[in-house]
Every structure is written in structure tokens, then in C-alpha cells.
Design a protein around this motif. Structure first.
Motif, PDB file in Angstrom:
ATOM      1  N   ASN A 299      74.361 -17.604  51.431  1.00 31.42           N
ATOM      2  CA  ASN A 299      72.927 -17.448  51.177  1.00 31.42           C
ATOM      3  C   ASN A 299      72.423 -16.067  51.589  1.00 31.42           C
ATOM      4  OD1 ASN A 299      72.452 -20.023  50.142  1.00 31.42           O
ATOM      5  ND2 ASN A 299      72.250 -20.907  52.186  1.00 31.42           N
ATOM      6  N   PRO A 300      71.547 -15.473  50.774  1.00 34.49           N
ATOM      7  CA  PRO A 300      70.964 -14.186  51.127  1.00 34.49           C
ATOM      8  C   PRO A 300      69.665 -14.368  51.897  1.00 34.49           C
ATOM      9  CG  PRO A 300      70.239 -14.796  48.947  1.00 34.49           C
ATOM     10  CD  PRO A 300      71.081 -15.942  49.461  1.00 34.49           C
ATOM     11  N   LYS A 301      69.078 -13.282  52.320  1.00 32.48           N
ATOM     12  CA  LYS A 301      67.713 -13.326  52.820  1.00 32.48           C
ATOM     13  C   LYS A 301      66.782 -13.551  51.622  1.00 32.48           C
ATOM     14  CE  LYS A 301      64.299 -10.695  55.469  1.00 32.48           C
ATOM     15  NZ  LYS A 301      64.007  -9.421  56.159  1.00 32.48           N
ATOM     16  N   GLY A 302      65.772 -14.415  51.795  1.00 30.49           N
ATOM     17  CA  GLY A 302      64.876 -14.730  50.684  1.00 30.49           C
ATOM     18  C   GLY A 302      65.264 -16.051  50.051  1.00 30.49           C
ATOM     19  N   ALA A 303      65.018 -16.199  48.750  1.00 33.21           N
ATOM     20  CA  ALA A 303      65.325 -17.445  48.050  1.00 33.21           C
ATOM     21  C   ALA A 303      66.828 -17.684  48.015  1.00 33.21           C
ATOM     22  CB  ALA A 303      64.758 -17.386  46.641  1.00 33.21           C
ATOM     23  N   THR A 304      67.235 -18.951  48.176  1.00 30.05           N
ATOM     24  CA  THR A 304      68.658 -19.288  48.296  1.00 30.05           C
ATOM     25  C   THR A 304      69.225 -20.056  47.108  1.00 30.05           C
ATOM     26  OG1 THR A 304      68.174 -21.387  49.409  1.00 30.05           O
ATOM     27  CG2 THR A 304      68.425 -19.411  50.812  1.00 30.05           C
ATOM     28  N   GLY A 305      68.388 -20.766  46.356  1.00 25.72           N
ATOM     29  CA  GLY A 305      68.909 -21.653  45.313  1.00 25.72           C
ATOM     30  C   GLY A 305      69.522 -22.910  45.889  1.00 25.72           C
ATOM     31  N   HIS A 306      69.139 -23.251  47.103  1.00 22.25           N
ATOM     32  CA  HIS A 306      69.669 -24.432  47.794  1.00 22.25           C
ATOM     33  C   HIS A 306      69.439 -25.695  46.958  1.00 22.25           C
ATOM     34  CE1 HIS A 306      70.395 -27.185  51.219  1.00 22.25           C
ATOM     35  NE2 HIS A 306      69.332 -27.834  50.793  1.00 22.25           N
ATOM     36  N   GLY A 307      70.513 -26.432  46.734  1.00 18.38           N
ATOM     37  CA  GLY A 307      70.433 -27.682  45.978  1.00 18.38           C
ATOM     38  C   GLY A 307      71.194 -27.628  44.669  1.00 18.38           C
ATOM     39  N   VAL A 308      71.251 -26.481  44.023  1.00 21.02           N
ATOM     40  CA  VAL A 308      71.870 -26.396  42.697  1.00 21.02           C
ATOM     41  C   VAL A 308      73.344 -26.789  42.748  1.00 21.02           C
ATOM     42  CG1 VAL A 308      72.471 -24.876  40.778  1.00 21.02           C
ATOM     43  CG2 VAL A 308      70.249 -24.643  41.891  1.00 21.02           C
ATOM     44  N   LEU A 309      74.087 -26.300  43.731  1.00 16.18           N
ATOM     45  CA  LEU A 309      75.514 -26.592  43.816  1.00 16.18           C
ATOM     46  C   LEU A 309      75.769 -28.083  44.014  1.00 16.18           C
ATOM     47  CD1 LEU A 309      76.664 -23.568  46.012  1.00 16.18           C
ATOM     48  CD2 LEU A 309      77.118 -23.907  43.581  1.00 16.18           C
ATOM     49  N   THR A 310      74.902 -28.743  44.775  1.00 20.37           N
ATOM     50  CA  THR A 310      75.044 -30.186  44.974  1.00 20.37           C
ATOM     51  C   THR A 310      74.755 -30.936  43.683  1.00 20.37           C
ATOM     52  OG1 THR A 310      74.458 -30.023  47.309  1.00 20.37           O
ATOM     53  CG2 THR A 310      74.186 -32.175  46.270  1.00 20.37           C
ATOM     54  N   PHE A 311      73.734 -30.518  42.956  1.00 23.99           N
ATOM     55  CA  PHE A 311      73.394 -31.192  41.702  1.00 23.99           C
ATOM     56  C   PHE A 311      74.502 -30.997  40.666  1.00 23.99           C
ATOM     57  CE2 PHE A 311      68.751 -30.108  42.944  1.00 23.99           C
ATOM     58  CZ  PHE A 311      68.777 -31.092  43.916  1.00 23.99           C
ATOM     59  N   VAL A 312      75.092 -29.809  40.635  1.00 23.25           N
ATOM     60  CA  VAL A 312      76.231 -29.555  39.747  1.00 23.25           C
ATOM     61  C   VAL A 312      77.390 -30.487  40.114  1.00 23.25           C
ATOM     62  CG1 VAL A 312      78.021 -27.878  39.143  1.00 23.25           C
ATOM     63  CG2 VAL A 312      75.624 -27.188  39.171  1.00 23.25           C
ATOM     64  N   SER A 313      77.669 -30.606  41.402  1.00 22.46           N
ATOM     65  CA  SER A 313      78.726 -31.487  41.880  1.00 22.46           C
ATOM     66  C   SER A 313      78.451 -32.940  41.495  1.00 22.46           C
ATOM     67  CB  SER A 313      78.876 -31.354  43.395  1.00 22.46           C
ATOM     68  OG  SER A 313      79.863 -32.226  43.893  1.00 22.46           O
ATOM     69  N   LEU A 314      77.200 -33.344  41.591  1.00 22.34           N
ATOM     70  CA  LEU A 314      76.803 -34.709  41.250  1.00 22.34           C
ATOM     71  C   LEU A 314      77.072 -34.991  39.767  1.00 22.34           C
ATOM     72  CD1 LEU A 314      75.432 -37.107  42.722  1.00 22.34           C
ATOM     73  CD2 LEU A 314      73.237 -36.201  41.954  1.00 22.34           C
ATOM     74  N   ILE A 315      76.766 -34.022  38.933  1.00 21.67           N
ATOM     75  CA  ILE A 315      76.983 -34.165  37.490  1.00 21.67           C
ATOM     76  C   ILE A 315      78.486 -34.240  37.177  1.00 21.67           C
ATOM     77  CG2 ILE A 315      76.775 -32.960  35.272  1.00 21.67           C
ATOM     78  CD1 ILE A 315      74.053 -31.870  36.375  1.00 21.67           C
ATOM     79  N   GLU A 316      79.261 -33.360  37.779  1.00 22.57           N
ATOM     80  CA  GLU A 316      80.703 -33.356  37.521  1.00 22.57           C
ATOM     81  C   GLU A 316      81.357 -34.628  38.040  1.00 22.57           C
ATOM     82  OE1 GLU A 316      82.288 -28.922  37.182  1.00 22.57           O
ATOM     83  OE2 GLU A 316      81.549 -29.351  39.195  1.00 22.57           O
ATOM     84  N   GLN A 317      80.832 -35.130  39.133  1.00 17.82           N
ATOM     85  CA  GLN A 317      81.308 -36.400  39.680  1.00 17.82           C
ATOM     86  C   GLN A 317      81.083 -37.522  38.670  1.00 17.82           C
ATOM     87  OE1 GLN A 317      80.572 -36.671  44.227  1.00 17.82           O
ATOM     88  NE2 GLN A 317      79.210 -38.114  43.270  1.00 17.82           N
TER      89      GLN A 317
END
Length: 498
Positions: A477-495
Motif C-alpha cells: 500500500n502507498p501513502k494515500g488511497a490504497t484500493g483496499h478490498g479489491v484483491l479480496t473481491f477478486v479472490s472471492l470471484i475466482e473462488q
């Protein structure tokens, strides 16, 4: 200009580059030293082993060691990054390693980077591609003159310790696309609110849909009113920038195994409305649309992955402002599903726009419905700034979401839907109050949202208020906006596709 990524078999110290980064498994310096360290020590004419001992570098996670090449190798600098015990390394740790390598290149103002992958990491090449994109992210759009970076990283060459698998290029390329999708959410969240209005946010979703061959519907203000999305109307009516509702969808070519629906809160700026916020920190409210930004990035990733799952993403976008037409505390508004809602505090606007979005989403009868939002300060009080809280209305939904979290490595903690707190939402003048007491505020917000999921059997609510932004760079994660959540949602879809 996108990063150019490649993977090859080579002697890393023979490659001409600005920076060379070695991944190092944990080792005991009193026993056998890693071959990479021996090779570098020999190339530099000795002295590295003494430095290792002085710095106590043993390849533990978060350890790093940087040495100048001093003309003894065709690279400007050599960096060792600890990976920890080989048996413990999975995609999240690999992603972090690659992100740190990228961040080292940015810090060094390098145009070219060589990343040496130790034996074992060739099994995690997609995570490598994700990490290098996430670690090299910078939001420099509005910097000019001396503030604008003079150099940017252009090429990254990965060197595999063993022969790279046949699909290595494909895996790295897919990882890069997913990393770019997360970076898109970061860009949107970092945009100032005078640029990213609700209409502009909807426009960005349209660009992603067009590029990815996805279907999209955008409801303007008249359509929102016509559809009966009264709560979204209430929140957005105080602004000169009218609200929007966005529905992006992906349907696989084969018969879909499941249908997953995601919803994101898109408050492009939150003054608090009539219940206006204090001035201190209000500028950070440009990030209050991070849940909706996640939807844009998620669908960009879906377009790249093309899973055998039907995926829908919805964004309820508005600006919460206090003009003469703004909604007020004490108002009673109907909702899309028919329940009437008494307004208690106009600064609790996120759950209102989500309520209409969830009611709309529930009509699609999804196998799993997930919403995410920078919803409550109470969640930050409970879990701090690095963890988000999530809630589930069924054990099956909780099981699937927990598995997705384990795969993604994002930091979220399950919170309880405490039924006793439901009484706080009782109103004397409407079906519901839209918020309860200060204590348990994140829980009562989740309980309020649950009122609008209809007959949906499996639902998850993620309150991402803390980790949606960061005050410093950590992990991938960088300083500022992180995009937190997207990787989990992608994982949920692939699952679900499996």
C-alpha cells in the motif's frame, strides 16, 4: 506509460540495469550463506559478509540491505530484501516483496530494475506482477515544475532462480493487469472532488466498461427519482453536482456457475450536510467514494480474468452538501424497497445511498451480495486504521469471505451483528431510524443495511473506513488511497468460479 515487464533466465549480475533487487530466504549466517549473497560478495570484491554481520541481516521479513555496486557490476545499486521462511511464503508475502522492490526503484530514481526471484517464487508469478504495479504507484497528475518526478521506472526484468514455468509471461501479465486495476481505484480516490463529481465517477466507470466489453447502465438524477431511489435522492439533492447510480455487469460466455453482486458507496465529497463536519480533516472526505472506486477497479480486473461467474457491480454516487435544498435531521424519507426512514444525522449519509443500492441489487437474486463503504468512524475506533470490519448474515457467506481474505492477505476482521442493538433503530415517526447510539456505531450501521437486502440469504458488509487510505507506505500500500478490498473481491470471484 505502462511498465514493461519480462522474465528470463540469466546471470543477474551480468544484466545492465539501474538497480538490482535480490529476494533472500531466511538463513543462518553461521551455516550456509545463500548463493546470491556469495555471488554479490565475490563480484564486489569482498566486504559484504562483514556488512551482513554488522546489520544482522538474516533474510527475515521486513529486513533489507542496500549496497552500491561501485562499478564492480553493471548495476548502480544492489538491494537484498528478506522473505522469511520459505515454507511460509504465499501470494501476499510475494506481493509485498515485489512491491518493496518497486518502491526501492522509485526511491532510487531508477529507469530499469532487475528483480531476482529465489527458488520457490516462480510458483507465485501472478503475485509478483501484482506487487510490482502496486509498489510503483504514484499519484503525480497535478504536480508541475520541480515537483514533478524527473525519472520514472520503465522496465522490470525478473530473473527466475529455476527455469520459469511455461505460463510465466501470462501469469505476470495477468498480475500486472490486476495491479493496474487496483491502481485505478487509487487514482479515482485520490482525485480532488472538484474534478471527480458523481457524473465524472460514472464516466470513469463507462470508460472501463467500454474497454473491457462490459455492460453498463447509468441513471441520471431524473432516472434516480423515477426509479424511486429516494434515499439516494435525499443525500444528493443538496449539491449542484447531481447524483448518479451505476450498474456494471459481466456475463461469461459459458453458463455461469454463480451470480455475485457487489455494491460500493460513492460519496465524492462529504461535508456532513446540514450536520456539518468540523473543518479539520474535511479535505480527506474526497476519499469517501472509495467503495465505489473499488467497483470500477474490480470490474477492470474481472474483464481481465474473465471468470465463469456472473458479476455485477453497483455504485451509488452523490455529493453530500448543505444548501437550501439539502435533506435535514428529522426528515422522513421513503426508500426503494418501501421502508420509511427517519433522518437522525445527515453526516451518516453513506448507509442511506447504500440502502437503495442494496434494495436494487437484491432484485437480481444473487448467490452472494457484498457491499463495501468508508462507512463509520466507529469501525476505526474499534479496529484502528489498518483493519476493516466485516459482517455476514450467514455462515456460508462468512466461510467464503474468510477464505477470500486468506488468499488475498488483506486485513479485515469479522464483527458481530448483535441483535440487541437492533432496538436502537426503532423510530417513533418512521419504520426505521437510520442510526443508533454512538456505542456500537459500526454494528448498528450494518444492522440498518441488513434491512434492505430483501430475501438475500448470503450477504457481507465491509466497513473499509480505516484502511481505504494510509498516512504512510506499508506492504503493497502507498501513502494515500490504497484500493483496499479489491484483491479480496477478486479472490472471492475466482473462488466462486472454481
Amino acid at each position: 506509460m505502462p511498465l514493461s515487464l519480462s522474465i528470463r533466465a540469466a546471470q543477474p549480475l551480468e544484466l545492465e540495469t539501474d538497480l538490482t533487487v535480490f529476494g533472500v530466504w531466511a538463513f543462518d549466517p553461521s551455516k550456509k550463506l545463500p548463493d546470491a549473497i556469495k555471488a554479490v560478495d565475490e563480484a564486489l570484491g569482498g566486504g559484504l559478509l562483514a556488512l551482513l554481520k554488522k546489520e544482522e541481516f538474516t533474510g527475515k521479513p521486513d529486513q533489507s540491505l542496500s549496497v552500491p555496486a561501485l562499478g564492480r557490476a553493471p548495476t548502480g545499486r544492489i538491494v537484498f530484501l528478506g522473505l522469511g521462511e520459505r515454507a511460509n511464503v504465499k501470494d501476499p508475502a510475494t506481493r509485498t516483496f515485489a512491491a518493496k522492490a518497486g518502491r526501492a526503484a522509485i526511491s532510487d530514481k531508477a529507469k530499469s530494475l532487475v528483480v531476482v526471484l529465489p527458488d520457490g517464487l516462480e510458483k507465485h508469478l501472478r503475485a509478483v506482477g501484482e506487487g510490482i504495479e502496486l509498489g510503483t504507484y504514484r499519484f503525480t497528475k497535478y504536480l508541475t515544475g520541480d515537483r514533478r518526478p524527473k525519472e520514472s521506472l520503465e522496465t522490470v526484468t525478473f530473473v527466475a532462480g529455476k527455469k520459469a514455468p511455461a505460463d510465466a509471461k501470462k501469469e505476470i501479465a495477468l498480475g500486472q493487469k490486476i495491479g493496474q486495476a487496483v491502481n485505478l481505484t487509487r487514482d479515482l480516490s485520490n482525485e480532488p472532488s472538484n474534478i471527480l463529481t458523481p457524473a465524472a465517477l460514472a464516466g470513469e466507470a463507462q470508460k472501463v466498461a467500454k474497454a473491457g466489453g462490459l455492460k453498463i447502465e447509468v441513471f441520471d438524477y431524473k432516472e434516480i427519482q423515477k426509479r424511486g431511489m429516494h434515499l439516494l435522492d435525499a443525500v444528493g439533492r443538496g449539491s449542484a453536482n447531481e447524483p448518479r447510480f451505476v450498474h456494471i455487469s459481466y456475463t461469461p460466455t459459458k453458463k455461469a456457475k454463480k451470480k455475485l453482486v457487489f455494491v460500493g458507496k460513492g460519496i465524492t465529497f462529504d461535508t456532513g450536510g446540514i450536520s456539518i463536519k468540523p473543518a479539520a480533516g474535511m479535505g480527506e472526505m474526497k476519499h469517501d467514494m472509495s467503495g465505489a472506486a473499488n467497483m470500477v477497479g474490480l470490474m477492470a480486473a474481472v474483464a481481465a480474468i474473465k471468470p465463469n461467474v456472473e458479476v455485477h457491480a453497483m455504485m451509488a454516487c452523490a455529493e453530500n452538501m448543505p444548501d437550501g435544498n439539502a435533506y435535514r435531521p428529522g426528515d422522513v424519507w421513503p426508500s426503494l424497497d418501501g421502508k420509511s426512514v427517519e433522518i437522525i444525522n445527515t453526516d451518516a449519509e453513506g448507509r442511506l445511498v447504500l440502502a437503495d443500492a442494496l434494495a436494487y441489487a437484491a432484485k437480481l437474486e444473487p448467490d452472494l451480495l457484498v457491499d463495501n463503504a468508508t462507512l463509520t468512524g466507529a469501525c476505526i475506533v474499534a479496529l484502528g486504521n489498518t483493519y476493516s470490519g466485516w459482517y455476514a448474515n450467514s455462515d456460508d457467506a462468512a466461510h467464503d469471505f474468510s477464505a477470500a481474505l486468506k488468499a488475498s492477505g488483506e486485513q479485515m476482521w469479522r464483527m458481530p451483528l448483535i441483535e440487541d442493538l437492533r432496538d436502537q433503530l426503532k423510530s417513533d415517526s418512521a419504520d426505521l431510524k437510520h442510526m443508533g447510539d454512538r456505542s456500537g456505531g459500526s454494528i448498528t450501521a450494518a444492522l440498518f443495511l441488513r434491512e434492505f437486502i430483501g430475501k438475500t440469504k448470503h450477504w457481507v458488509h465491509a466497513d473499509i473506513a480505516g484502511p481505504a487510505t494510509s498516512d504512510r507506505a506499508t506492504g503493497w500500500n502507498p501513502k494515500g488511497a490504497t484500493g483496499h478490498g479489491v484483491l479480496t473481491f477478486v479472490s472471492l470471484i475466482e473462488q466462486a468460479a472454481k
